[in-house]
Scaffold this active site. Structure first.
Site, short mmCIF file in Angstrom:
data_model
loop_
_atom_site.label_atom_id
_atom_site.label_comp_id
_atom_site.label_asym_id
_atom_site.label_seq_id
_atom_site.Cartn_x
_atom_site.Cartn_y
_atom_site.Cartn_z
N HIS A 154 -35.75 19.36 5.08
CA HIS A 154 -35.91 18.85 3.71
C HIS A 154 -37.34 18.43 3.36
O HIS A 154 -37.54 17.69 2.41
CB HIS A 154 -34.97 17.64 3.47
N GLY A 203 -34.88 25.12 3.19
CA GLY A 203 -33.43 25.13 3.39
C GLY A 203 -32.71 24.54 2.20
O GLY A 203 -31.58 24.91 1.89
N HIS A 204 -33.33 23.61 1.54
CA HIS A 204 -32.76 23.00 0.33
C HIS A 204 -33.72 23.26 -0.82
O HIS A 204 -34.70 22.54 -0.99
CB HIS A 204 -32.56 21.50 0.52
N GLU A 297 -20.26 21.20 1.61
CA GLU A 297 -20.52 20.87 0.20
C GLU A 297 -20.70 22.16 -0.58
O GLU A 297 -21.62 22.30 -1.39
CB GLU A 297 -21.77 19.97 0.07
N CYS A 381 -28.17 10.54 -2.69
CA CYS A 381 -28.83 11.47 -3.61
C CYS A 381 -28.32 11.34 -5.04
O CYS A 381 -29.09 11.51 -6.00
CB CYS A 381 -28.63 12.90 -3.13
N CYS A 382 -27.00 11.09 -5.21
CA CYS A 382 -26.43 11.14 -6.56
C CYS A 382 -26.89 10.01 -7.47
O CYS A 382 -27.22 10.27 -8.64
CB CYS A 382 -24.90 11.17 -6.49
#
Lengths: 620, 620
Positions: A154, A203-204, A297, A381-382
């Site tokens: 990340h 990767g993200h 996810e 994260c949200c």
């Protein structure tokens, strides 16, 4: 061939707090209106945006401090002796909070938010390495691991969020303090990665759209080239459908749309079209949620859209809205605004409590209880993603094009902005949307001017009429209704959108919804919640074919909502000892009937623990 | 402390073709009756067993030859020059076919089957290594890979199936040709594995029950010790619930039950009880099928029992029946016979076509069509497993205990056997089971003898009465009804089991079945199939609460079945372009009603492509 014209701040004297700045993008059909040009009125969104600014943003910073996320930076700058805490990507949580705080300052000069943000910017920049690198995980004792695990580490994802925060801060305040740090880091990354240098893809995904925005803000084409490099590394344009991690996939799509608007690359358009069709006809929940599977996810197979085990991460809804906003800017096509609206009123808004300070990570469409919003998550994260979305929201209401002004989302507000020919224009909107469908617009150009007003007629709207200059016209749903005329100060437009409650049927290939309907009204998806339906077994309650659904505004219910009621039937049974129980006519689950209440999906789980269901049987 | 008494063939002059020989097992409550003691009459099972013997067994051998499975052995013995073909575990497919052929010879001296089996035994044994090792994959150029990958290589699994074939062949025919080869191989494995020697557990359990049966057949305790060693290696007794690959897990349970009956080890009993409860109250389909997930052919979470994506491999149903047969022998508790019966009439029998020569690998409980039985699979484990189960079936009908004779499953047949005190007894059963519930038994001991007749009263049976000697008694469901008396030749017993069709409700924690019912009649689970229900949208069809269900035997339908019909309602809609479509009262899916037909689940997909559904809405 890249557009080599340097973007940069607009020169019209207003701060250009554009949420995605396509003002100079050669392949964008629409151009945004800055957040600062929109003053929200006493409508649906304002209390939520206010709670976000005054309660949620300060509270989340406290929690980020409590969990050591800011200390991770202080540890590097030597301002504090401590251990690094949190997941390896937690820098991004602070960056998203910074972006939220920055956009907030575009709408409101909130001294407390400004002070907090300035302080955090100082803490962050103090931790930046001399070479520009900035990450609290891959430094110090792990410094030799930089870029060693792009798939999982990340690093590029965190960098992207830093760049987005910096762009937002610059656009909202004019300060280039954070932007300079971001540019130093981006320049370092550009010196490390690229043809003939380091290979690999994040990767993200996330950094792609950040790099395009950095390019738009600075005019430096190397950022656009670096975006393309990363997209090429993941062979992104070869994709035609959505697989794997939902947030990652949708961020990658948003980055693809950003790149498309700068270059017009046909391969990007082809991929985006195919993926968008895959999403909206096979893999999207009725709430706009995405990601069927908890495992990874991830997106499921086509039509794999279970309700109780839906993942539908709040971040995936946000990513979906971000992508569709970009597609809307690129094309001016109403279908993208329809998805944005679906997400904002449902799968996004369910992610936050009515109080504004608790969040869902997972947004199921059916629950047996025990699913409650939390102020913080181990992977948090949200919450900051919700906050930056609220802070951006005024910037999503309008756009301009050479033809005139576009209105995408309806809410009480006043726009003070200009047409693309420079004519100043004020638009005042009064509406009871989304509870009602009457929208009154007062259009006031500084002087009489011919231009087109594009009014979005939502796809869900069975009947829409517009009245202007005494004439009433029927509008086509799922399109922009264009009114071209010489507008003069004080012109009135009356738009009426039918918001009648109606059942929604799902493609029968979605097994979970077969024989079932959801109930929707206007842009809102409704649900049955056990709280408020005492005595009803909502988990078996059904809507008889042809039943009439009544709507009633309830000012004291859930912050003020239109509640729906209908005469339904249900089966009275709850639990049993054996897995299977053979019954006779005397001990069959009893059929019961009565009045059943439905509330907006976004508002569920705000009255203590409850069961909830969206898709209910349609009773033949 | 092991039971050191050598088992071995019984000495009563009959061939002891016991399906699991517990005659000398110190911790077995019941003792089996050999296949050869049961002559099947003109009932439900006989045509299926005949088709198995005369059509399916010969046809599968042809296919095993066509696909090179026998050639793999010829290649090793030098009888043929060819490449090895098929998956690395395909030896086991031939061994299961051999076991099926062997058990068949216990019931019928079929010259063709005998000749084929003798020929195949010769081919197999000719390939055995000098040290006893016998596997067509890990030899020759891969000889140095023996035992190198116990987790995936299936060597011990294949060995187990060889041992079971050898035991069956010996018990059915008295020949020790194959048994000698099996013993040589088992002795070699015992010399390789064990404390102080090679460690490791089979990735696919199976050999455990085979080793116990080999111990029972030969009296050699080292086989029992080796079984225990493998079980210890996988820490099997620590398990309390079912996870992972369904067939593997259930074979391991069967092996655990075998070991329990020899040793009485309390840790085995504790594990078996907990796992059985987990299976039957949380993870078993109404058909007796097991394994919710395609991914990994695995059990799901508790109450994760989707219908359309059910895996429910035919082999897992068979493993479930095998385990429950052993639990029944261990305890004499009717609940195990209930599961066996549920499996045999539903999740097992669905695995084979009415013709007897096509097989399902996966047994969903709902299908949109396109699911058809095949004569062969690339992984062809299920077909020979079905065949050996049919061949065993007469051996599952009865048991003995010191108290008397137990009847587990009802079908037309004649038993010629003895009580445990040596008294010869003949029991003739005439019944229309499972279509009707009248069972007439004629009990004829060679001389008047006092003993108990244990009649199984199925748990599904709401009302059961037994009439003997002029007196009628009501029986408790889910138990063995014990009739102790001095029986004399010609004694009649009339048993009446109510087989009325009834809805079955599922534990509401199974989301897929909430608000739905299955329809069952007697031991049979029913389904709606599109074929035979033309004009009905069976995928939305529901059963109104309190609706009456009519039963009618249809001799020409699906080989002769009781068809059920009821007045139901359904929604008329099939497909739509958009994923979600908002409807008004005029274009809502129309409610339609009419007569709906249901057929036994096992019989579906025998009339061409069709849709099918087991769990249908209960309409309140």
């Amino acid at each position: 061939v890249f557009a080599l014209t340097a973007h940069a701040d607009s020169s019209d004297g207003k701060r250009a707090a554009y949420v995605v700045d396509t003002t100079l993008s050669p392949h964008a059909r629409l151009h945004p209106v800055p957040i600062s040009a929109v003053t929200m009125g006493e409508g649906f969104w304002k209390p939520r945006l206010e709670a976000n600014r005054t309660k949620a943003i300060p509270r989340l910073l406290e929690l980020l401090e409590e969990h050591g996320v800011v200390d991770n930076f202080r540890r590097l700058s030597g301002r504090k002796q401590c251990k690094r805490r949190g997941p390896l990507f937690t820098d991004s949580d602070l960056y998203k909070w910074m972006e939220a705080a920055a956009w907030t300052l575009a709408a409101s000069d909130d001294a407390a938010v400004r002070a907090s943000l300035d302080r955090i910017i100082d803490e962050v920049l103090a931790a930046q390495c001399d070479d520009g690198y900035l990450n609290t995980y891959f430094v110090d004792e792990r410094a030799d691991k930089r870029w060693s695990d792009l798939g999982r580490a990340h690093e590029l994802y965190c960098a992207g969020h830093l760049f987005q925060a910096a762009v937002a801060h610059y656009r909202a305040t004019g300060s280039d303090v954070l932007l300079d740090g971001a540019k130093r880091y981006a320049d370092y990354i550009a010196s490390e990665f690229g043809p003939g240098r380091r290979q690999g893809a994040p990767g993200h995904p996330e950094i792609e759209m950040a790099l395009v925005e950095l390019y738009r803000t600075t005019g430096e084409t190397r950022y656009l080239e670096l975006c393309r490099f990363f997209q090429d590394q993941m062979k992104w344009t070869e994709l035609r459908s959505l697989r794997g991690h939902a947030v990652r996939a949708l961020y990658a799509c948003a980055g693809g749309a950003d790149y498309l608007m700068e270059t017009g690359d046909a391969a990007y358009r082809t991929a985006l079209d195919a993926i968008w069709t895959d999403l909206t006809t096979r893999k999207m929940y009725i709430t706009g949620g995405a990601g069927a599977r908890h495992h990874g996810e991830a997106f499921g197979d086509p039509f794999e859209l279970p309700n109780d085990t839906a993942y539908a991460e709040t971040c995936a809804s946000i990513a979906n809205a971000m992508w569709n906003w970009r597609m809307l800017l690129a094309t001016g096509e109403a279908r993208y605004a329809d998805v944005m609206e679906r997400v904002l009123y449902n799968g996004f808004l369910s992610g936050v409590s009515l109080a504004g300070t608790e969040y869902f990570y997972v947004n199921p469409l059916q629950s047996d209880g025990g699913h409650q919003r939390q102020p913080w998550y181990g992977c948090t994260c949200c919450p900051p993603n919700v906050q930056r979305t609220f802070a951006c929201l005024p910037g999503y209401l309008y756009s301009t094009s050479p033809e005139g002004l576009w209105i995408h989302l309806y809410d009480d507000n006043v726009l003070d902005w200009r047409l693309e020919d420079g004519t100043q224009v004020r638009v005042s909107i009064e509406t009871d949307y989304p509870w009602g469908g009457r929208v009154h617009l007062a259009v006031s150009p500084e002087k009489t001017a011919e231009f087109t007003l594009f009014l979005r007629i939502p796809a869900w709207c069975g009947e829409a009429t517009v009245r202007v200059g005494g004439a009433e016209t029927t509008c086509k749903a799922g399109a922009y209704h264009a009114i071209r005329r010489a507008w003069k100060a004080g012109d009135d437009v009356g738009l009426t959108l039918a918001v009648a409650a109606a059942p929604v049927v799902c493609d029968p290939r979605v097994t979970a919804n077969r024989g079932r309907v959801a109930i929707a009204r206007g842009p809102l998806v409704y649900c049955l919640e056990s709280v408020g339906n005492e005595g009803v077994n909502i988990m078996t309650a059904g809507l008889p074919v042809g039943a009439s659904i009544e709507s009633m505004y309830q000012p004291d219910l859930l912050g003020g909502v239109v509640e729906l009621t209908f005469d339904g039937r249900w089966l009275a049974y709850d639990s049993q000892e054996a897995l299977y129980r053979r019954v006779g006519q005397t001990d069959e689950p009893a059929s019961q009937q009565g009045r059943i209440r439905a509330v907006p999906y976004y508002a569920w789980a705000n009255r203590g623990d409850s069961k909830m269901i969206v898709w209910i049987p349609l009773l033949p």
